[in-house]
Design a protein around this motif. Sequence first.
Motif, mmCIF file in Angstrom:
data_model
loop_
_atom_site.group_PDB
_atom_site.id
_atom_site.type_symbol
_atom_site.label_atom_id
_atom_site.label_comp_id
_atom_site.label_asym_id
_atom_site.label_seq_id
_atom_site.Cartn_x
_atom_site.Cartn_y
_atom_site.Cartn_z
ATOM 1 N N ARG A 296 2.214 1.745 -3.395
ATOM 2 C CA ARG A 296 1.179 2.236 -4.316
ATOM 3 C C ARG A 296 0.976 3.746 -4.134
ATOM 4 O O ARG A 296 0.878 4.500 -5.099
ATOM 5 C CB ARG A 296 -0.139 1.488 -4.066
ATOM 6 C CG ARG A 296 -1.215 1.739 -5.117
ATOM 7 C CD ARG A 296 -2.479 0.974 -4.797
ATOM 8 N NE ARG A 296 -3.257 1.619 -3.768
ATOM 9 C CZ ARG A 296 -4.230 2.522 -3.994
ATOM 10 N NH1 ARG A 296 -4.527 2.864 -5.221
ATOM 11 N NH2 ARG A 296 -4.891 3.065 -3.003
ATOM 12 N N ASN B 202 1.679 6.673 -6.764
ATOM 13 C CA ASN B 202 0.616 7.630 -7.077
ATOM 14 C C ASN B 202 1.112 9.075 -6.988
ATOM 15 O O ASN B 202 0.866 9.884 -7.879
ATOM 16 C CB ASN B 202 -0.527 7.455 -6.072
ATOM 17 C CG ASN B 202 -1.729 6.784 -6.689
ATOM 18 O OD1 ASN B 202 -1.772 6.614 -7.891
ATOM 19 N ND2 ASN B 202 -2.680 6.406 -5.884
ATOM 20 N N GLU C 13 0.831 -1.200 0.000
ATOM 21 C CA GLU C 13 0.000 0.000 0.000
ATOM 22 C C GLU C 13 0.874 1.262 0.000
ATOM 23 O O GLU C 13 0.591 2.237 -0.709
ATOM 24 C CB GLU C 13 -0.943 -0.024 1.217
ATOM 25 C CG GLU C 13 -1.940 1.123 1.291
ATOM 26 C CD GLU C 13 -2.847 1.256 0.069
ATOM 27 O OE1 GLU C 13 -2.977 0.303 -0.701
ATOM 28 O OE2 GLU C 13 -3.395 2.374 -0.125
#
Lengths: 224, 65
Positions: free
Chosen positions: B15, B19, B12
Amino acid sequence: MRDKLLFVLGAAAMVLLARNILVIAGFPNEANQGAIFKIIFFHVPVAMAAMGCAAAALVGSVMFLLTRNFKYDALAVSVTEVGLAFLAANLVTGSIWGRVIWGIWWTWDARLTSALVCWLLYAGYLMLRHAIEEPTQRATFAAVFSIFAFIDVPIVIFSIKWWRTQHPQPVFWGGGSIPGDWYLAAVLNLLAMVLLGIVLTVARLRQEEAQREIDSLRRTAHAF
Amino acid sequence: MLQLSPDDIAREAQRLQHNYEFLSYGLTAAWLILVAYVLMLVSRHRKLQEEIASLRAMIEDRPAR
């Protein structure tokens, strides 16, 4: 006076953009897409500003054909150039967003393809202007071409309604569930882009005036 | 109850980092395009002013017939 007003508008656009960047940075990440979703606050306003420029170019071109007044031709070329810069920013931000969410930089779906065609058409308009020497013929051909190019604008806007596309349905002003302060940030960013567009268009219009002065000085020089 | 393993948390975090990286690329690219256009306008303005000045000088220097 005109210079002062232009400076005030430009400064207002910059202050508004800086304020918006700070506000948007403070928003929480979107639940599914994460931080990349925040690119929407630039991707959508630049697209709307670009479409507004295309509409202004259409009005300028039609008015030139009706009146043969070169100030409308100058408006059409100025606003087209600014719109092209906005549309390029829209295409690039969209491509980067697509790379994160779809895993691809580009896809030939109706929205993306029609937007690229729109960019190419208006780039063609500017190239056409460079190719014709005689001012009246240049303005007439360019106005007709600009009206033809505008046919693509509704296709870009409504492509996501008319066809099934990889590009999602509109989030703002399209039935999406967006918090009120996010709407406000998008509207203020759109306002900042419009102000920036006006400043750039007026700056470009002055170059057209300078070009006309050069043409007139050249004629005077040849008359000696 | 849903348990998150250290691997899930690391994935996470990666990610989110990915992003943010792409968000910064997007915004930088958009601004670069607009700044490049403004620089182009400034350079064109300078060229036009120089051309006007040289044409005016040329006309003034010519002897009247």
